[in-house]
Design a protein around this motif. Structure first.
Motif, PDB file in Angstrom:
ATOM      1  N   ALA A 142       0.813  -1.221   0.000  1.00 20.49           N
ATOM      2  CA  ALA A 142       0.000   0.000   0.000  1.00 20.49           C
ATOM      3  C   ALA A 142       0.848   1.273   0.000  1.00 20.49           C
ATOM      4  CB  ALA A 142      -0.943   0.004   1.204  1.00 20.49           C
TER       5      ALA A 142
ATOM      6  N   GLN B  53       1.680   1.307  -3.934  1.00 16.57           N
ATOM      7  CA  GLN B  53       0.725   0.904  -4.972  1.00 16.57           C
ATOM      8  C   GLN B  53      -0.665   0.747  -4.371  1.00 16.57           C
ATOM      9  OE1 GLN B  53       1.330  -3.032  -6.677  1.00 16.57           O
ATOM     10  NE2 GLN B  53       0.235  -2.495  -8.553  1.00 16.57           N
ATOM     11  N   ASN B  54      -1.659   1.214  -5.115  1.00 16.48           N
ATOM     12  CA  ASN B  54      -3.047   0.982  -4.712  1.00 16.48           C
ATOM     13  C   ASN B  54      -3.642  -0.108  -5.587  1.00 16.48           C
ATOM     14  OD1 ASN B  54      -5.579   1.217  -3.526  1.00 16.48           O
ATOM     15  ND2 ASN B  54      -6.252   2.722  -5.039  1.00 16.48           N
TER      16      ASN B  54
ATOM     17  N   GLN C 211      -3.222  10.532  -2.528  1.00 18.48           N
ATOM     18  CA  GLN C 211      -3.358  10.179  -3.938  1.00 18.48           C
ATOM     19  C   GLN C 211      -4.816   9.951  -4.331  1.00 18.48           C
ATOM     20  OE1 GLN C 211      -0.463   9.658  -6.409  1.00 18.48           O
ATOM     21  NE2 GLN C 211      -0.159  11.254  -4.891  1.00 18.48           N
TER      22      GLN C 211
ATOM     23  N   TYR D 195      -6.712   2.018   2.013  1.00 17.91           N
ATOM     24  CA  TYR D 195      -5.911   0.800   1.913  1.00 17.91           C
ATOM     25  C   TYR D 195      -4.643   0.935   2.748  1.00 17.91           C
ATOM     26  CZ  TYR D 195      -3.002  -2.797  -0.441  1.00 17.91           C
ATOM     27  OH  TYR D 195      -2.177  -3.857  -0.730  1.00 17.91           O
TER      28      TYR D 195
ATOM     29  N   TRP E   5      -7.023   4.683  -1.917  1.00 14.51           N
ATOM     30  CA  TRP E   5      -5.618   4.360  -1.625  1.00 14.51           C
ATOM     31  C   TRP E   5      -5.302   4.685  -0.171  1.00 14.51           C
ATOM     32  CZ3 TRP E   5      -1.237   5.613  -5.649  1.00 14.51           C
ATOM     33  CH2 TRP E   5      -0.060   5.001  -5.254  1.00 14.51           C
TER      34      TRP E   5
END
Length: 318
Positions: free
Chosen positions: A158, A161-162, A192, A199, A196
């Motif tokens: 996380a 990267q989502n 972002q 997460y 995201w």
């Protein structure tokens, strides 16, 4: 299964073409305890009029908030701020998709199971997200996207990267409370995307689960193309262009710094603390970059994207 309420958090903006299909798919769910909170982000078409018609038809089930155009992240943030504090579960929703008939039943069942697995009756923040059935503008199915992650969802993923498609995300009240307890301290310009951020936060302090069975028909059209059918090469090429464009802004590091500012003191996992600190610490020379990469546990979901991540660290784009 319990009869606890699930509230749908739906942000709209000039969505007159598809909003009716989406609302129909929500209101026809077999899980009866559903309420819908809609925030319109300053639409200039007939979106609000259509929603008001649904409000009249389904009195007590739909609430509409009319607002100025502030953008996706602040709009969903406002929805979480205004969410029903008595609801047990929540889910994000986009205006132009269509929900599969078992979406809410499955989500509630999975969240209840995640909660029940905790010892001593403790309920922790929990979120699930699913794959999607991509379709064309007329809802003709194309492919399932994304596929099952190569590695499990985690904080180490996380941070960089989502993989949680926001329109499929469902979460419990403890997740909402964790995010909203710090709502006044978060600088949204450093985030972002709302999904995201969720997460990132929940993977560090709760439970995150991916369901490979699609829960929505993810409509693809000229205004929302997400590149779900792109090849790995095309995706990497797109990401390279994005990183190059924003190289001086260090967007991933800014989001990680925001997370550290808000939640760093609450982290208890020593490895997470160390990896977070290493990621946000400036890497001023080649030796520092190599040292970071040798100890780095962060990962993206494909071999090629991991190579790109490492290359971007070396050249200073991240």
């Amino acid at each position: 299964m319990s009869g606890r309420t699930m509230q749908v958090l739906l942000s709209t903006y000039n969505g007159e073409k598809y909003i009716g299909d989406q609302l129909d798919s929500i209101l026809q769910q077999p899980y009866e305890h559903i309420k819908v909170l809609i925030r319109d982000d300053g639409s200039s078409d007939n979106t609000v009029a259509i929603i008001e018609n649904y409000c009249n038809r389904y009195r007590g089930r739909i609430q509409l908030l009319k607002g100025k155009n502030i953008g996706v992240i602040p709009s969903f943030w406002t929805l979480m701020q205004q969410a029903d504090q008595k609801a047990a579960y929540f889910c994000f929703c986009d205006q132009d998709d269509v929900w599969m008939s078992d979406k809410t039943v499955r989500a509630v069942h999975q969240l209840e199971k995640m909660e029940q697995e905790q010892p001593y009756g403790i309920t922790i923040p929990a979120m699930i997200f699913t794959a999607t059935q991509l379709t064309d503008a007329q809802l003709n199915p194309t492919v399932i996207w994304p596929g099952k992650p190569a590695r499990e969802p985690s904080f180490y993923n996380a941070l960089i990267q989502n993989i949680a498609v926001g329109a499929t995300v469902s979460f419990n009240y403890q997740t909402l409370r964790l995010l909203m307890n710090t709502q006044d301290d978060v600088n949204l310009s450093n985030i972002q995307m709302h999904d995201w951020w969720m997460y990132l936060v929940i993977s560090s302090m709760g439970k995150v689960q991916f369901d490979p069975q699609p829960s929505i028909y993810y409509r693809q059209h000229s205004n929302n193309a997400v590149g779900g059918e792109a090849t790995t090469f095309q995706k990497v090429k797109k990401k390279w262009r994005s990183y190059k464009k924003h190289k001086d802004q260090k967007l991933l590091v800014r989001q990680a710094q925001e997370f550290q500012k808000i939640y760093g003191a609450q982290l208890t996992n020593q490895s997470m603390i160390e990896q977070l600190q290493a990621f946000v610490t400036p890497r001023t020379d080649f030796a520092a970059k190599l040292k970071f990469l040798r100890k780095c546990r962060l990962y993206r979901q494909s071999f090629i994207e991991n190579l790109l991540f490492r290359f971007l660290i070396i050249i200073g784009y991240i």
